[in-house]
Design a protein around this motif. Structure first.
Motif, short mmCIF file in Angstrom:
data_model
loop_
_atom_site.label_atom_id
_atom_site.label_comp_id
_atom_site.label_asym_id
_atom_site.label_seq_id
_atom_site.Cartn_x
_atom_site.Cartn_y
_atom_site.Cartn_z
N ALA A 13 61.03 35.42 -5.44
CA ALA A 13 61.85 34.25 -5.75
C ALA A 13 61.08 33.21 -6.55
CB ALA A 13 62.38 33.63 -4.46
N GLU A 14 59.80 33.01 -6.25
CA GLU A 14 59.01 32.02 -6.98
C GLU A 14 58.90 32.38 -8.45
OE1 GLU A 14 54.75 29.62 -6.64
OE2 GLU A 14 55.16 31.35 -5.32
N LYS A 15 58.68 33.66 -8.73
CA LYS A 15 58.57 34.13 -10.12
C LYS A 15 59.89 33.93 -10.86
CE LYS A 15 57.41 38.33 -12.77
NZ LYS A 15 58.67 38.51 -13.48
N ILE A 16 60.97 34.25 -10.19
CA ILE A 16 62.28 34.15 -10.84
C ILE A 16 62.67 32.69 -11.05
CG2 ILE A 16 64.74 34.60 -10.45
CD1 ILE A 16 63.73 37.30 -9.16
N ALA A 17 62.35 31.82 -10.09
CA ALA A 17 62.61 30.39 -10.28
C ALA A 17 61.86 29.86 -11.50
CB ALA A 17 62.21 29.62 -9.03
N LYS A 18 60.62 30.31 -11.67
CA LYS A 18 59.81 29.88 -12.83
C LYS A 18 60.44 30.36 -14.13
CE LYS A 18 55.04 30.13 -14.61
NZ LYS A 18 55.29 30.80 -15.90
N GLU A 19 60.91 31.61 -14.16
CA GLU A 19 61.52 32.14 -15.37
C GLU A 19 62.79 31.38 -15.73
OE1 GLU A 19 62.03 36.25 -14.44
OE2 GLU A 19 59.93 36.76 -14.81
N LEU A 20 63.61 31.06 -14.74
CA LEU A 20 64.85 30.34 -15.01
C LEU A 20 64.59 28.91 -15.47
CD1 LEU A 20 67.11 31.59 -12.07
CD2 LEU A 20 67.36 32.14 -14.49
N THR A 21 63.67 28.22 -14.81
CA THR A 21 63.40 26.83 -15.22
C THR A 21 62.78 26.78 -16.61
OG1 THR A 21 61.32 26.90 -13.93
CG2 THR A 21 63.25 25.89 -12.89
N GLU A 22 62.03 27.80 -16.98
CA GLU A 22 61.49 27.85 -18.34
C GLU A 22 62.62 28.01 -19.36
OE1 GLU A 22 58.62 30.98 -18.21
OE2 GLU A 22 57.01 29.66 -17.48
N ILE A 23 63.62 28.81 -19.03
CA ILE A 23 64.80 28.95 -19.92
C ILE A 23 65.51 27.60 -20.05
CG2 ILE A 23 67.08 29.98 -20.15
CD1 ILE A 23 65.91 32.51 -18.84
N ASN A 35 75.73 36.85 -3.12
CA ASN A 35 74.30 36.98 -2.79
C ASN A 35 73.42 36.51 -3.94
OD1 ASN A 35 74.77 37.98 -0.22
ND2 ASN A 35 74.72 40.12 -0.88
N TYR A 36 73.78 36.91 -5.16
CA TYR A 36 73.00 36.49 -6.33
C TYR A 36 73.01 34.97 -6.47
CZ TYR A 36 71.74 35.59 -11.18
OH TYR A 36 71.16 35.10 -12.31
N SER A 37 74.17 34.37 -6.37
CA SER A 37 74.28 32.92 -6.55
C SER A 37 73.46 32.18 -5.49
CB SER A 37 75.75 32.49 -6.48
OG SER A 37 76.50 33.11 -7.51
N ARG A 38 73.56 32.61 -4.24
CA ARG A 38 72.77 31.96 -3.19
C ARG A 38 71.28 32.16 -3.42
NH1 ARG A 38 77.39 33.67 -0.44
NH2 ARG A 38 76.53 35.75 -0.04
N PHE A 39 70.90 33.37 -3.85
CA PHE A 39 69.49 33.63 -4.11
C PHE A 39 68.93 32.70 -5.19
CE2 PHE A 39 66.53 35.78 -7.04
CZ PHE A 39 65.42 35.83 -6.22
N VAL A 40 69.66 32.56 -6.30
CA VAL A 40 69.20 31.71 -7.39
C VAL A 40 69.06 30.26 -6.93
CG1 VAL A 40 69.87 30.70 -9.61
CG2 VAL A 40 69.98 33.17 -9.27
N LEU A 41 70.10 29.74 -6.28
CA LEU A 41 70.06 28.34 -5.86
C LEU A 41 68.96 28.10 -4.83
CD1 LEU A 41 73.90 27.69 -5.76
CD2 LEU A 41 72.26 26.60 -7.29
N ASN A 42 68.80 29.01 -3.88
CA ASN A 42 67.72 28.85 -2.89
C ASN A 42 66.35 28.91 -3.55
OD1 ASN A 42 69.03 28.42 -0.43
ND2 ASN A 42 69.43 30.59 -0.14
N ALA A 43 66.17 29.85 -4.49
CA ALA A 43 64.88 29.99 -5.16
C ALA A 43 64.53 28.72 -5.93
CB ALA A 43 64.91 31.19 -6.10
#
Length: 377
Positions: free
Chosen positions: A361-371, A19-27
């Motif tokens: 999801a939008e917030k988390i996608a932003k945090e990951l792409t910033e990393i 579930n986590y992996s799908r969530f990250v990739l979808n986001a």
């Protein structure tokens, strides 16, 4: 940016790490589509993640389980270089070998270190491999993503990792829980076809999670028995382990079979309705890495009672009340309070809706792409 992902769990596991992996990739695909995301997996189970673009899916040359295991740790490096991958994100606690030597930056998500806190809950062979993989990944990764502040503290305490190397990035639950539909009725269990399917004909306390000692469902059954809630059921949903026998023995001894239901093998498609029809969600687990069932409950508009001692207060925030996991009496009192105090229930539901905005999801996608961008400067 060209980012590669260890996507084995996304294409092969229905819960947890999958579930986590799908969530990250979808986001990332939805909210940061300007980058390229390549998913590497030794095999694919149909029906789990069919929406992922096939052009960005990468598999080994040979469809062989043993070869796939070797490829995921060693052979993948050649494919990453051929694909011009700049950064690799291990979504499930591990990284392939030789990334740094190949000039590929790395991020690893660590979900929890429960196998170090409660080693007796894991077979010796699993502990052996987890110790090697998790520690190695934490040492070699350029950045560690922890799914909670609790997990970050554990990484620092168990491995001596520098705190500044670790970023806490939360996750959200499946979007199926995000929009309660027909369950705004005063007695939703009466109008839910799913509740009828499982012979649930009363308002109920719900708990979802593998029926195992760490989840502490026996304490919940005892507290429910003591609480004596008026016209109420307790519904436990989760995979069966030997621990369930202890619960069933208590149910039998105290003649609770009419009010306590244990449901094994419930399909995912039925879960949103069962959450949304519940009156209270209870999760007295001794220890979790994050606590996605709590987030599912908050999205479903259900107040929460959960345990202190790990990360559950992070997951539930002001949408829940929290008790010490061994305290049956206080859990019983808290169940009675949430069950009977309608103004409190409404406040918890409202606060829970506010709290879960940080998991968008939008917030988390932003945090990951910033990393990712910080590593590729």
């Amino acid at each position: 940016m060209r980012i590669g992902f260890d996507a084995k769990r996304a294409f092969n596991n229905r819960t947890g790490l999958g579930n986590y992996s799908r969530f990250v990739l979808n986001a990332l695909c939805q909210f940061a589509p300007q980058h390229t995301y390549l998913a590497y997996t030794p095999q694919v189970k149909k029906g789990l993640f069919d929406e992922f673009p096939t052009k960005d899916l990468r598999l080994p040359d040979f469809n062989n389980k043993l070869y796939g295991t070797w490829w995921r740790s060693y052979g993948i490096k050649k494919m990453l270089l051929n694909d011009n991958v700049q950064l690799f994100h291990g979504l499930s606690n591990e990284l392939p070998n030789g990334l740094a030597q190949s000039g590929i930056k790395s991020v690893v998500t660590i979900h929890d270190l429960i196998f170090l806190r409660y080693p007796d809950l894991y077979p010796a062979i699993d502990r052996f491999f987890y110790r090697r993989k998790f520690k190695k990944a934490c040492e070699e990764a350029d950045v560690i993503v922890a799914v909670s502040e609790q997990t970050k503290r554990d990484i620092v305490n168990f491995y001596g990792t520098a705190p500044e190397k670790i970023r806490v990035v939360y996750q959200n639950c499946h979007e199926a829980f995000h929009e309660p539909k027909i369950f705004q009725a005063l007695e939703p269990w009466k109008v839910s076809e799913t509740c009828q399917k499982y012979t649930i004909h009363k308002p109920y306390v719900l708990s979802v999670g593998t029926i195992e000692a760490r989840k502490n469902q026996l304490c919940l059954v005892k507290a429910f028995h003591e609480a004596q809630l008026e016209d109420a059921d307790l519904v436990l949903i989760g995979g069966k382990t030997k621990y369930q026998q202890e619960i069933e023995a208590y149910i039998s001894k105290h003649r609770l079979s009419d009010t306590v239901k244990i449901l094994n093998g419930v399909p995912f498609a039925d879960l949103p309705a069962l959450y949304q029809s519940a009156r209270v969600f209870a999760y007295p687990s001794f220890f979790e890495g994050f606590g996605i069932p709590i987030v599912e409950a908050l999205h479903s508009g259900v107040p929460v009672v959960a345990a202190t001692g790990s990360c559950l207060e992070e997951a539930g925030g002001t949408g829940g009340l929290y008790i010490e996991p061994n305290d049956v009496n206080t859990l019983a009192q808290t169940l009675r309070t949430i069950w009977n105090d309608e103004p409190l229930r409404k406040t918890l539901i409202s606060e829970g809706k506010k709290h879960i905005k940080q998991f968008d999801a939008e917030k988390i996608a932003k945090e990951l792409t910033e990393i990712y961008a910080s590593l590729l400067k």
